[in-house]
Design a protein around this motif. Structure first.
Motif, PDB file in Angstrom:
ATOM      1  N   ALA A   8       0.832  -1.203   0.000  1.00 26.14           N
ATOM      2  CA  ALA A   8       0.000   0.000   0.000  1.00 26.14           C
ATOM      3  C   ALA A   8       0.872   1.262   0.000  1.00 26.14           C
ATOM      4  CB  ALA A   8      -0.935  -0.001   1.210  1.00 26.14           C
ATOM      5  N   ALA A   9       1.963   1.240   0.769  1.00 25.19           N
ATOM      6  CA  ALA A   9       2.871   2.384   0.784  1.00 25.19           C
ATOM      7  C   ALA A   9       3.496   2.587  -0.598  1.00 25.19           C
ATOM      8  CB  ALA A   9       3.952   2.183   1.841  1.00 25.19           C
ATOM      9  N   LYS A  10       3.873   1.499  -1.240  1.00 26.86           N
ATOM     10  CA  LYS A  10       4.448   1.600  -2.589  1.00 26.86           C
ATOM     11  C   LYS A  10       3.402   2.091  -3.580  1.00 26.86           C
ATOM     12  CE  LYS A  10       7.226  -0.745  -6.041  1.00 26.86           C
ATOM     13  NZ  LYS A  10       6.458  -0.200  -7.164  1.00 26.86           N
ATOM     14  N   ARG A  11       2.157   1.709  -3.366  1.00 25.93           N
ATOM     15  CA  ARG A  11       1.073   2.130  -4.266  1.00 25.93           C
ATOM     16  C   ARG A  11       0.942   3.648  -4.296  1.00 25.93           C
ATOM     17  NH1 ARG A  11      -1.834   2.705  -8.258  1.00 25.93           N
ATOM     18  NH2 ARG A  11      -4.079   2.423  -8.212  1.00 25.93           N
ATOM     19  N   VAL A  12       1.227   4.309  -3.192  1.00 30.82           N
ATOM     20  CA  VAL A  12       1.183   5.772  -3.153  1.00 30.82           C
ATOM     21  C   VAL A  12       2.207   6.338  -4.143  1.00 30.82           C
ATOM     22  CG1 VAL A  12       1.631   7.808  -1.723  1.00 30.82           C
ATOM     23  CG2 VAL A  12       0.299   5.893  -0.797  1.00 30.82           C
ATOM     24  N   MET A  18       2.229   7.344 -12.016  1.00 34.84           N
ATOM     25  CA  MET A  18       1.232   7.122 -13.066  1.00 34.84           C
ATOM     26  C   MET A  18       0.280   8.313 -13.217  1.00 34.84           C
ATOM     27  SD  MET A  18       0.335   3.074 -12.613  1.00 34.84           S
ATOM     28  CE  MET A  18      -0.204   3.268 -10.926  1.00 34.84           C
ATOM     29  N   ARG A  19       0.441   9.323 -12.361  1.00 42.45           N
ATOM     30  CA  ARG A  19      -0.452  10.496 -12.363  1.00 42.45           C
ATOM     31  C   ARG A  19      -1.893  10.071 -12.105  1.00 42.45           C
ATOM     32  NH1 ARG A  19       4.700  11.333 -12.736  1.00 42.45           N
ATOM     33  NH2 ARG A  19       5.366  13.204 -13.815  1.00 42.45           N
ATOM     34  N   ASP A  20      -2.051   9.018 -11.317  1.00 37.62           N
ATOM     35  CA  ASP A  20      -3.366   8.464 -10.981  1.00 37.62           C
ATOM     36  C   ASP A  20      -3.756   8.935  -9.586  1.00 37.62           C
ATOM     37  OD1 ASP A  20      -5.676   7.020 -10.678  1.00 37.62           O
ATOM     38  OD2 ASP A  20      -4.680   5.053 -10.614  1.00 37.62           O
ATOM     39  N   GLY A  49      -5.854  16.160   0.649  1.00 38.43           N
ATOM     40  CA  GLY A  49      -4.589  16.833   0.948  1.00 38.43           C
ATOM     41  C   GLY A  49      -3.438  16.251   0.152  1.00 38.43           C
ATOM     42  N   VAL A  50      -3.420  14.922   0.022  1.00 43.78           N
ATOM     43  CA  VAL A  50      -2.365  14.259  -0.753  1.00 43.78           C
ATOM     44  C   VAL A  50      -2.496  14.637  -2.224  1.00 43.78           C
ATOM     45  CG1 VAL A  50      -1.329  12.044  -1.374  1.00 43.78           C
ATOM     46  CG2 VAL A  50      -2.251  12.379   0.927  1.00 43.78           C
ATOM     47  N   LYS A  51      -3.730  14.719  -2.714  1.00 46.26           N
ATOM     48  CA  LYS A  51      -3.957  15.114  -4.106  1.00 46.26           C
ATOM     49  C   LYS A  51      -3.467  16.536  -4.357  1.00 46.26           C
ATOM     50  CE  LYS A  51      -8.015  12.233  -4.985  1.00 46.26           C
ATOM     51  NZ  LYS A  51      -9.456  12.237  -5.310  1.00 46.26           N
ATOM     52  N   GLN A  52      -3.759  17.443  -3.436  1.00 41.63           N
ATOM     53  CA  GLN A  52      -3.303  18.828  -3.598  1.00 41.63           C
ATOM     54  C   GLN A  52      -1.779  18.892  -3.667  1.00 41.63           C
ATOM     55  OE1 GLN A  52      -5.363  20.688  -0.212  1.00 41.63           O
ATOM     56  NE2 GLN A  52      -6.386  22.006  -1.703  1.00 41.63           N
TER      57      GLN A  52
END
Length: 144
Positions: A8-12, A18-20, A49-52
């Motif tokens: 899950a951490a790597k998925r971030v 991937m700009r996903d 917040g992470v998206k911003q």
């Protein structure tokens, strides 16, 4: 659980690459708190917040890439050592684009609950990045 949390951490980081940005919804809890002192959006909790933060850096470094160098997990915590590379081709926090590239090392410690990150602590070489971009002068030897 540790292997699931590492994934899950790597998925971030993969989501950044991937700009996903919608993928943050899958791995970041709605009450996520970011303790990165360099994050101007730290008061916005959860995936938003992470998206911003991601949008700001991706606008400033359109070719930004993260490499996960190493991960260590214990209990609910995952430590990820990473390298980021990119060319500063956009504005960032009032700083004009420099057109220069940088390579930055960092470490993120994430705490997980039910497969999603609920807290994160990031320590990265912000000064080194600014020096590579030519915004801050490199340190000089005291002997010179």
């Amino acid at each position: 659980m540790s292997e699931q949390n590492k994934a899950a951490a790597k998925r971030v980081f993969d989501a950044w690459n991937m700009r996903d940005l919608d993928a943050f919804e899958e791995v970041v809890a709605v009450d996520y708190i970011d303790h990165d002192p360099q994050n101007p959006f730290a008061d916005t909790h959860g995936p938003d917040g992470v998206k911003q933060l991601a949008q700001m850096y991706l606008a400033a470094f359109s070719d930004l890439r993260f490499l996960v160098n190493e991960q260590i997990a214990e209990g609910d915590f995952v430590t990820t050592r990473w390298t980021a590379t990119g060319t500063n081709d956009g504005e960032m926090m009032g700083m004009h684009a420099t057109g220069k590239s940088s390579v930055v090392q960092g470490i993120t410690i994430s705490r997980f609950r039910d497969g999603k990150a609920v807290e994160g602590w990031v320590c990265w070489d912000a000064l080194g990045m600014m020096q590579q971009l030519g915004v801050v002068q490199p340190a000089r030897s005291a002997a010179t």
